[in-house]
Design a protein around this motif. Structure first.
Motif, PDB file in Angstrom:
ATOM      1  N   PRO A  12       0.810  -1.227   0.000  1.00  0.00           N
ATOM      2  CA  PRO A  12       0.000   0.000   0.000  1.00  0.00           C
ATOM      3  C   PRO A  12       0.839   1.271   0.000  1.00  0.00           C
ATOM      4  O   PRO A  12       0.386   2.315  -0.467  1.00  0.00           O
ATOM      5  CB  PRO A  12      -0.815  -0.123   1.293  1.00  0.00           C
ATOM      6  CG  PRO A  12      -0.879  -1.589   1.569  1.00  0.00           C
ATOM      7  CD  PRO A  12       0.450  -2.122   1.114  1.00  0.00           C
ATOM      8  N   ASP A  13       2.061   1.195   0.513  1.00  0.00           N
ATOM      9  CA  ASP A  13       2.938   2.366   0.547  1.00  0.00           C
ATOM     10  C   ASP A  13       3.263   2.879  -0.856  1.00  0.00           C
ATOM     11  O   ASP A  13       3.644   4.047  -1.020  1.00  0.00           O
ATOM     12  CB  ASP A  13       4.255   2.031   1.265  1.00  0.00           C
ATOM     13  CG  ASP A  13       4.059   1.845   2.761  1.00  0.00           C
ATOM     14  OD1 ASP A  13       3.042   2.333   3.283  1.00  0.00           O
ATOM     15  OD2 ASP A  13       4.912   1.209   3.391  1.00  0.00           O
ATOM     16  N   ASN A 224       7.914   8.697   2.918  1.00  0.00           N
ATOM     17  CA  ASN A 224       9.240   9.125   2.473  1.00  0.00           C
ATOM     18  C   ASN A 224       9.275  10.604   2.126  1.00  0.00           C
ATOM     19  O   ASN A 224      10.241  11.310   2.440  1.00  0.00           O
ATOM     20  CB  ASN A 224       9.684   8.294   1.271  1.00  0.00           C
ATOM     21  CG  ASN A 224       9.933   6.838   1.635  1.00  0.00           C
ATOM     22  OD1 ASN A 224      10.193   6.527   2.797  1.00  0.00           O
ATOM     23  ND2 ASN A 224       9.831   5.955   0.668  1.00  0.00           N
ATOM     24  N   VAL A 225       8.227  11.084   1.474  1.00  0.00           N
ATOM     25  CA  VAL A 225       8.166  12.512   1.145  1.00  0.00           C
ATOM     26  C   VAL A 225       8.070  13.341   2.416  1.00  0.00           C
ATOM     27  O   VAL A 225       8.737  14.370   2.555  1.00  0.00           O
ATOM     28  CB  VAL A 225       6.976  12.806   0.212  1.00  0.00           C
ATOM     29  CG1 VAL A 225       6.812  14.305   0.009  1.00  0.00           C
ATOM     30  CG2 VAL A 225       7.172  12.116  -1.124  1.00  0.00           C
ATOM     31  N   VAL A 230       9.225  17.597   5.803  1.00  0.00           N
ATOM     32  CA  VAL A 230       8.680  18.213   7.018  1.00  0.00           C
ATOM     33  C   VAL A 230       9.484  19.441   7.464  1.00  0.00           C
ATOM     34  O   VAL A 230       8.899  20.466   7.847  1.00  0.00           O
ATOM     35  CB  VAL A 230       8.562  17.180   8.160  1.00  0.00           C
ATOM     36  CG1 VAL A 230       8.496  17.869   9.527  1.00  0.00           C
ATOM     37  CG2 VAL A 230       7.309  16.331   7.971  1.00  0.00           C
ATOM     38  N   PRO A 231      10.820  19.401   7.418  1.00  0.00           N
ATOM     39  CA  PRO A 231      11.569  20.611   7.802  1.00  0.00           C
ATOM     40  C   PRO A 231      11.245  21.820   6.903  1.00  0.00           C
ATOM     41  O   PRO A 231      11.248  22.957   7.374  1.00  0.00           O
ATOM     42  CB  PRO A 231      13.037  20.182   7.641  1.00  0.00           C
ATOM     43  CG  PRO A 231      13.008  18.695   7.828  1.00  0.00           C
ATOM     44  CD  PRO A 231      11.730  18.256   7.181  1.00  0.00           C
ATOM     45  N   GLU A 250       0.543   3.593  11.161  1.00  0.00           N
ATOM     46  CA  GLU A 250       0.801   3.865  12.578  1.00  0.00           C
ATOM     47  C   GLU A 250       2.264   3.624  12.950  1.00  0.00           C
ATOM     48  O   GLU A 250       2.850   4.387  13.715  1.00  0.00           O
ATOM     49  CB  GLU A 250      -0.100   2.979  13.445  1.00  0.00           C
ATOM     50  CG  GLU A 250      -1.551   3.391  13.475  1.00  0.00           C
ATOM     51  CD  GLU A 250      -2.388   2.472  14.340  1.00  0.00           C
ATOM     52  OE1 GLU A 250      -2.795   2.906  15.430  1.00  0.00           O
ATOM     53  OE2 GLU A 250      -2.634   1.325  13.918  1.00  0.00           O
ATOM     54  N   HIS A 251       2.849   2.557  12.408  1.00  0.00           N
ATOM     55  CA  HIS A 251       4.232   2.239  12.790  1.00  0.00           C
ATOM     56  C   HIS A 251       5.245   3.249  12.247  1.00  0.00           C
ATOM     57  O   HIS A 251       6.411   3.247  12.656  1.00  0.00           O
ATOM     58  CB  HIS A 251       4.610   0.815  12.349  1.00  0.00           C
ATOM     59  CG  HIS A 251       4.499   0.559  10.881  1.00  0.00           C
ATOM     60  ND1 HIS A 251       5.406   1.031   9.964  1.00  0.00           N
ATOM     61  CD2 HIS A 251       3.572  -0.113  10.167  1.00  0.00           C
ATOM     62  CE1 HIS A 251       5.060   0.655   8.748  1.00  0.00           C
ATOM     63  NE2 HIS A 251       3.942  -0.045   8.835  1.00  0.00           N
ATOM     64  N   ASP A 252       4.811   4.116  11.323  1.00  0.00           N
ATOM     65  CA  ASP A 252       5.700   5.155  10.805  1.00  0.00           C
ATOM     66  C   ASP A 252       5.581   6.469  11.582  1.00  0.00           C
ATOM     67  O   ASP A 252       6.374   7.392  11.371  1.00  0.00           O
ATOM     68  CB  ASP A 252       5.392   5.434   9.328  1.00  0.00           C
ATOM     69  CG  ASP A 252       5.713   4.256   8.428  1.00  0.00           C
ATOM     70  OD1 ASP A 252       6.770   3.636   8.648  1.00  0.00           O
ATOM     71  OD2 ASP A 252       4.915   3.953   7.531  1.00  0.00           O
TER      72      ASP A 252
END
Length: 291
Positions: A12-13, A224-225, A230-231, A250-252
């Motif tokens: 799914p990723d 990954n994006v 995020v910064p 959730e695990h990410d």
């Protein structure tokens, strides 16, 4: 004319990534399945070598299997209309297509006619993003929608009172669709362009977009994006501004939260549905030197 159905079995990723890649190859519609993704293209345009090259491109990242079926000519619009049902979010938002009647019981009526069969709010991540949006004050705010797709989040932001919304996507079809949906919802404060986060406020920005920072940033994209960008989102936020993210499991969440903390963001709220997660962060005033 008959269609070729490409059935992909994959993680799914990588569904969103492969959807974008296949759209570039001319595939017209997509359906997420329990095993991965089905994509449709008119038979004369089907190129199996292109599919094999695409799978090889990601071979060192994930396993992808595929099979191809020939489908008889169908009324795809009729089938889409048959399968597309309005969705409701937190008893406040109703997302519908233009062929559905409006429902006055809902505070926000969002009309989305997708060019492809996704980005309609039916996916858990989109629904969570909208519910998270309901927890914020958008009145008079400036908003950035990263990887806007159909423009559904931008439209909700505008309907919640945002002063201006800048949305972008790397795909031409998505940009066209987001503009169409902004017009359908009478949201002139939404500006949509084709590009990436690197196109926001560069020197000599052709968009002539002001202000240089935003009150709220929305990013419903993949893990990954997010870890990479995020910064950048944090740098674009005003003091006290909010970042809403989703598109990961959730695990990410731990990795996303760590990256956000390193960028000077504070975790405000989390939400999970069927292993998918959405997080809200706020930019602390000290990040910009205010103590």
């Amino acid at each position: 004319m008959n269609y070729s159905e490409l059935q992909l079995r994959l993680s799914p990723d990588y569904t969103d990534i492969l959807t974008a890649e296949l759209a570039e190859l001319g595939y017209e519609s997509f359906v997420e399945t329990d095993e991965g993704l089905n994509a449709y293209i008119v038979e004369p345009d089907f190129d199996e070598q292109a599919i094999q090259e695409l799978i090889a491109k990601y071979a060192d990242q994930t396993a992808i299997a595929y099979e191809v079926n020939s489908l008889e000519k169908r009324n795809w619009n009729a089938e889409w209309e048959r399968d597309y049902e309005p969705i409701e979010v937190a008893d406040q938002v109703r997302v519908r297509a233009s062929f559905h009647e409006s429902d006055a019981r809902f505070r926000y009526d969002v009309v989305i006619n997708p060019k492809m069969s996704f980005g309609t709010g039916h996916h858990e991540t989109t629904a969570m993003m909208m519910e998270q949006q309901l927890g914020l004050d958008f009145a008079g705010k400036t908003v950035l929608d990263v990887g806007s797709g159909t423009g559904i989040l931008a439209v909700l932001a505008a309907k919640m009172g945002a002063k201006s919304v800048l949305a972008f996507d790397i795909e031409e079809w998505a940009v066209e669709n987001a503009r169409e949906n902004a017009e359908l919802n009478d949201c002139p404060q939404i500006t949509v362009f084709q590009g990436t986060i690197d196109d926001i406020n560069p020197p000599g920005n052709m968009l002539d977009w002001t202000p240089a920072v935003f009150d709220i940033v929305l990013a419903n994209i993949n893990r990954n994006v997010l870890l990479r960008e995020v910064p950048i989102y944090a740098d674009l936020l005003k003091e006290g501004g909010y970042l809403l993210v989703s598109g990961f499991y959730e695990h990410d969440a731990v990795d996303i939260e760590q990256k956000a903390r390193e960028a000077g963001l504070t975790s405000v709220k989390g939400m999970s549905i069927r292993e998918w997660t959405s997080l809200v962060f706020q930019r602390s005033t000290w990040v910009q030197g205010v103590m």
